[in-house]
Design a protein around this motif. Structure first.
Motif, PDB file in Angstrom:
ATOM      1  N   PHE A   9       0.846  -1.280  -0.083  1.00  0.00           N
ATOM      2  CA  PHE A   9       0.146  -0.280   0.203  1.00  0.00           C
ATOM      3  C   PHE A   9       0.715   1.408   0.003  1.00  0.00           C
ATOM      4  O   PHE A   9       0.561   2.075  -0.496  1.00  0.00           O
ATOM      5  CB  PHE A   9      -0.909  -0.217   1.008  1.00  0.00           C
ATOM      6  CG  PHE A   9      -2.182  -0.961   0.774  1.00  0.00           C
ATOM      7  CD1 PHE A   9      -2.549  -0.307   0.888  1.00  0.00           C
ATOM      8  CD2 PHE A   9      -2.580  -2.424   1.250  1.00  0.00           C
ATOM      9  CE1 PHE A   9      -4.568  -1.447   0.234  1.00  0.00           C
ATOM     10  CE2 PHE A   9      -3.346  -2.973   1.335  1.00  0.00           C
ATOM     11  CZ  PHE A   9      -4.690  -2.891   0.480  1.00  0.00           C
ATOM     12  N   LYS A  10       2.041   0.921   0.754  1.00  0.00           N
ATOM     13  CA  LYS A  10       3.163   2.199   0.685  1.00  0.00           C
ATOM     14  C   LYS A  10       3.427   2.481  -0.881  1.00  0.00           C
ATOM     15  O   LYS A  10       3.683   3.663  -1.081  1.00  0.00           O
ATOM     16  CB  LYS A  10       3.847   1.830   1.027  1.00  0.00           C
ATOM     17  CG  LYS A  10       3.616   2.030   2.725  1.00  0.00           C
ATOM     18  CD  LYS A  10       5.216   1.789   3.364  1.00  0.00           C
ATOM     19  CE  LYS A  10       4.974   1.948   5.423  1.00  0.00           C
ATOM     20  NZ  LYS A  10       5.859   1.796   6.119  1.00  0.00           N
ATOM     21  N   LEU A  11       3.067   1.719  -2.252  1.00  0.00           N
ATOM     22  CA  LEU A  11       3.350   1.675  -3.519  1.00  0.00           C
ATOM     23  C   LEU A  11       2.537   2.686  -4.075  1.00  0.00           C
ATOM     24  O   LEU A  11       2.331   2.843  -4.988  1.00  0.00           O
ATOM     25  CB  LEU A  11       3.988   0.821  -3.822  1.00  0.00           C
ATOM     26  CG  LEU A  11       5.285  -0.157  -3.218  1.00  0.00           C
ATOM     27  CD1 LEU A  11       5.180  -1.262  -4.620  1.00  0.00           C
ATOM     28  CD2 LEU A  11       6.979   0.546  -4.013  1.00  0.00           C
ATOM     29  N   ARG A  12       1.708   2.687  -3.328  1.00  0.00           N
ATOM     30  CA  ARG A  12       0.206   3.460  -3.920  1.00  0.00           C
ATOM     31  C   ARG A  12       0.128   3.034  -4.903  1.00  0.00           C
ATOM     32  O   ARG A  12       0.280   3.629  -6.134  1.00  0.00           O
ATOM     33  CB  ARG A  12       0.846   5.315  -3.992  1.00  0.00           C
ATOM     34  CG  ARG A  12       1.253   6.124  -2.920  1.00  0.00           C
ATOM     35  CD  ARG A  12       1.798   6.940  -3.315  1.00  0.00           C
ATOM     36  NE  ARG A  12       1.849   8.041  -1.777  1.00  0.00           N
ATOM     37  CZ  ARG A  12       2.184   9.502  -1.929  1.00  0.00           C
ATOM     38  NH1 ARG A  12       2.129   9.670  -3.482  1.00  0.00           N
ATOM     39  NH2 ARG A  12       2.567  10.176  -1.231  1.00  0.00           N
ATOM     40  N   PRO A  13      -0.808   1.643  -5.681  1.00  0.00           N
ATOM     41  CA  PRO A  13      -1.311   1.502  -6.433  1.00  0.00           C
ATOM     42  C   PRO A  13      -2.296   2.172  -6.718  1.00  0.00           C
ATOM     43  O   PRO A  13      -3.263   2.665  -6.200  1.00  0.00           O
ATOM     44  CB  PRO A  13      -1.897  -0.108  -5.740  1.00  0.00           C
ATOM     45  CG  PRO A  13      -1.965   0.361  -4.081  1.00  0.00           C
ATOM     46  CD  PRO A  13      -1.316   0.977  -3.382  1.00  0.00           C
ATOM     47  N   MET A  14      -2.588   1.723  -8.112  1.00  0.00           N
ATOM     48  CA  MET A  14      -3.287   2.622  -8.932  1.00  0.00           C
ATOM     49  C   MET A  14      -4.699   1.826  -8.998  1.00  0.00           C
ATOM     50  O   MET A  14      -5.923   2.378  -9.511  1.00  0.00           O
ATOM     51  CB  MET A  14      -3.098   2.566 -10.399  1.00  0.00           C
ATOM     52  CG  MET A  14      -1.785   3.058 -11.166  1.00  0.00           C
ATOM     53  SD  MET A  14      -0.692   2.416 -12.632  1.00  0.00           S
ATOM     54  CE  MET A  14      -1.089   1.301 -12.822  1.00  0.00           C
ATOM     55  N   GLY A  15      -5.128   0.545  -8.500  1.00  0.00           N
ATOM     56  CA  GLY A  15      -6.442   0.585  -8.411  1.00  0.00           C
ATOM     57  C   GLY A  15      -6.543  -0.290  -7.131  1.00  0.00           C
ATOM     58  O   GLY A  15      -4.849  -1.135  -6.668  1.00  0.00           O
ATOM     59  N   ASP A  16      -7.330  -0.921  -6.757  1.00  0.00           N
ATOM     60  CA  ASP A  16      -7.036  -1.471  -5.467  1.00  0.00           C
ATOM     61  C   ASP A  16      -9.129  -2.006  -5.252  1.00  0.00           C
ATOM     62  O   ASP A  16     -10.031  -1.292  -5.067  1.00  0.00           O
ATOM     63  CB  ASP A  16      -7.114  -0.864  -4.481  1.00  0.00           C
ATOM     64  CG  ASP A  16      -7.081  -1.569  -2.663  1.00  0.00           C
ATOM     65  OD1 ASP A  16      -7.904  -2.569  -2.713  1.00  0.00           O
ATOM     66  OD2 ASP A  16      -7.046  -0.779  -1.579  1.00  0.00           O
ATOM     67  N   SER A  17      -9.170  -3.017  -5.055  1.00  0.00           N
ATOM     68  CA  SER A  17     -10.260  -4.081  -5.506  1.00  0.00           C
ATOM     69  C   SER A  17      -9.910  -4.827  -4.183  1.00  0.00           C
ATOM     70  O   SER A  17     -11.349  -5.476  -3.696  1.00  0.00           O
ATOM     71  CB  SER A  17     -10.985  -5.102  -6.243  1.00  0.00           C
ATOM     72  OG  SER A  17      -9.551  -5.970  -6.660  1.00  0.00           O
ATOM     73  N   THR A  18      -9.589  -5.175  -2.897  1.00  0.00           N
ATOM     74  CA  THR A  18      -9.689  -5.643  -2.479  1.00  0.00           C
ATOM     75  C   THR A  18     -10.557  -5.543  -0.659  1.00  0.00           C
ATOM     76  O   THR A  18     -11.153  -4.021  -0.892  1.00  0.00           O
ATOM     77  CB  THR A  18      -7.896  -5.679  -1.081  1.00  0.00           C
ATOM     78  OG1 THR A  18      -8.175  -3.967  -0.978  1.00  0.00           O
ATOM     79  CG2 THR A  18      -7.184  -5.786  -2.090  1.00  0.00           C
ATOM     80  N   LYS A  19     -11.176  -6.683  -0.365  1.00  0.00           N
ATOM     81  CA  LYS A  19     -12.038  -6.322   0.254  1.00  0.00           C
ATOM     82  C   LYS A  19     -12.224  -8.021   1.488  1.00  0.00           C
ATOM     83  O   LYS A  19     -11.550  -8.704   1.072  1.00  0.00           O
ATOM     84  CB  LYS A  19     -13.786  -5.920   0.120  1.00  0.00           C
ATOM     85  CG  LYS A  19     -14.144  -6.892  -1.332  1.00  0.00           C
ATOM     86  CD  LYS A  19     -15.044  -5.919  -1.285  1.00  0.00           C
ATOM     87  CE  LYS A  19     -15.873  -7.345  -2.302  1.00  0.00           C
ATOM     88  NZ  LYS A  19     -17.046  -7.124  -3.029  1.00  0.00           N
TER      89      LYS A  19
END
Length: 480
Positions: free
Chosen positions: A281-291
């Protein structure tokens, strides 16, 4: 396509009158030939849909009596085209998909035609999951019997390691059970080379208690590869199966440039998961669908891909992964999709589950020959025009050889354990190039050949891996 004589077809229909049968002039015939990769499709002479083990046994006997080539279809995902036959009889198990759970033993009994998605949906009602495929529309039998990696692999090993018993139709049409106490030699062979020995009409797996998990995709630019690889090496070093991740390089729908997709998994709370995966997460993902989701919700890798043309191969990637080598593979990928624009949907995936569960078993404990401190590299070249096929196959071969050469080098220079030393670095489920059977099965090959001569001497089941190719007849004779 050689046609099956009409008299033979009529004889089959009269012998098994309640069986659904398709021939080239049937309305649904073309649909029955569809596979996940269209270039593996072949025109069967007849397609039959059994509903019971007895049906399957009768069909195998009929095929033998009438000299018919036999293919077996589960989910239709075979990279080598093993579920198709040119002019022979295709036994389609799609009407055999029942799943049952014994909550006392947590044994999960699955019919041979079930898909992993259906299995997970059936078992989660009981709070149970099992080691199985990540792609939900893959068939259970084809994937589990030659290995079977999944999100529970890090904790509990492979699908083959969790097979308690199987009901099998052999080449002579007989029905047998295989377990640690029933036909133990067949039980050994079936866990790693099952499709070479018969048709599994029912498989009993060991299941495990399972609640909700945290899962999804994190998307990064290719420039983040070295940092992502560093985190994945950390995960592989510390995880005992509670966490896992798969890295993919490819072009995502709606994006103009390739990206890195890290599919992450954590068996625990969302707060614990985000704490563990904080470096990503520190790499600042362009997309995140985690849940948070049910275990059944973790399937979907490739489920939404329509049937297309493609070539698939694989290799082993040693742990810790070498970021310089990964960067070189990324460059190879980017150069290829630029040179061959029709192959823009090509991907390279790193299936690197923690090896703790895999190494709970010895290399020769089952027929599966690919245990060790490494993961799988999946190279899948997808294209739309048939004239692109040669370029894709040649690239897959070149990439396969490059990966394997590095795998062999790392085995020699790294201080690897005794199990890893004997690993083949090839995963049969991803072998679309038709590698040599001795190379695929390594230290277990000779024993498999001996058992093959006992259980299938006529080599009826030769589609997945041909353990008795004609050129090896002299070798086989020496072993008898």
């Amino acid at each position: 396509m050689p046609l099956i004589d009409r008299a033979v077809i009529e004889k089959l229909k009269s012998t098994l009158p309640n069986l659904h049968v398709l021939t080239p002039d049937s309305v649904d015939y073309k649909k029955s030939l569809e596979r996940s990769m269209r270039n593996t499709e072949k025109p069967a002479g007849i397609v039959v849909f059994p509903t019971s083990t007895k049906d399957v046994a009768s069909l195998v006997s009929f095929g033998q009596d009438n000299s018919l080539d036999i293919a077996v279809r589960g989910g239709g995902h075979s990279a080598s085209g093993a579920s198709s036959t040119d002019g022979g009889m295709c036994i389609d198990l799609c009407k055999m998909q029942a799943v049952s759970v014994d909550t006392g033993t947590m044994h999960v009994t699955v019919q041979g035609g079930a898909l992993w998605r259906d299995v997970y949906l059936a078992t989660e009602r009981f709070g149970v999951a099992l080691v199985g495929g990540i792609c939900g529309n893959v068939g259970v039998g084809g994937s589990a019997l030659v290995g079977g990696y999944g999100w529970l692999t890090g904790a509990h090993g492979l699908a083959v390691d969790n097979i308690v018993e199987a009901e099998i139709v052999l080449a002579d049409g007989s029905i047998v059970a295989a377990s640690s106490s029933k036909n133990p030699d067949l039980y050994w062979a079936f866990r790693g080379a099952g499709p070479c020995f018969g048709i599994a009409t029912s498989i009993v797996f060991q299941g495990y208690k399972q609640g909700f998990v945290w899962h999804g995709d994190l998307i990064f630019p290719p420039s983040a590869l070295t940092a992502v690889a560093e985190f994945m090496n950390y995960l592989l070093r510390v995880s005992k199966g509670e966490s896992s991740a798969i890295l993919m390089m490819g072009m995502l729908p709606g994006m103009a440039d390739p990206a890195l997709v890290v599919q992450v998994y954590y068996d625990g709370t969302e707060s614990k998961a985000k704490e563990f995966f904080a470096p990503l997460f520190k790499l600042r993902p362009m997309g995140d669908s985690t849940k948070m989701k049910s275990f059944a919700g973790t399937t979907g890798g490739g489920d939404d891909l329509p049937p297309g043309l493609g070539e698939v191969t694989s290799g082993g990637i040693m742990v810790p992964m070498d970021s310089v080598f990964l960067e070189s593979l990324l460059k190879d990928y980017l150069a290829f999709v630029k040179l061959v624009p029709d192959a823009s949907e090509t991907i390279i995936a790193y299936e690197t589950h923690p090896t703790y569960g895999i190494l709970l078993h010895a290399q020769t404990e089952t027929a599966f020959p690919n245990r060790g401190t490494f993961g799988n590299v999946i190279i899948s070249a997808r294209y739309t025009k048939e004239e692109t096929a040669v370029a894709c196959k040649e690239w897959c071969r070149a990439m396969h050889d490059k990966v394997h050469k590095e795998f062999v080098r790392r085995k020699m220079v790294d201080n690897v354990d005794e199990v890893t030393k004997t690993a083949v670095g090839e995963y049969i489920n991803y072998d679309g190039l038709g590698e040599n059977p001795e190379r695929l099965y390594g230290v277990n090959y000779k024993k498999l050949v001996i058992l093959k001569k006992i259980y299938d001497p006529q080599n009826v089941f030769n589609k997945c891996v041909d353990l008795l190719p004609r050129s090896d007849n002299a070798v086989v004779q020496q072993m008898n």
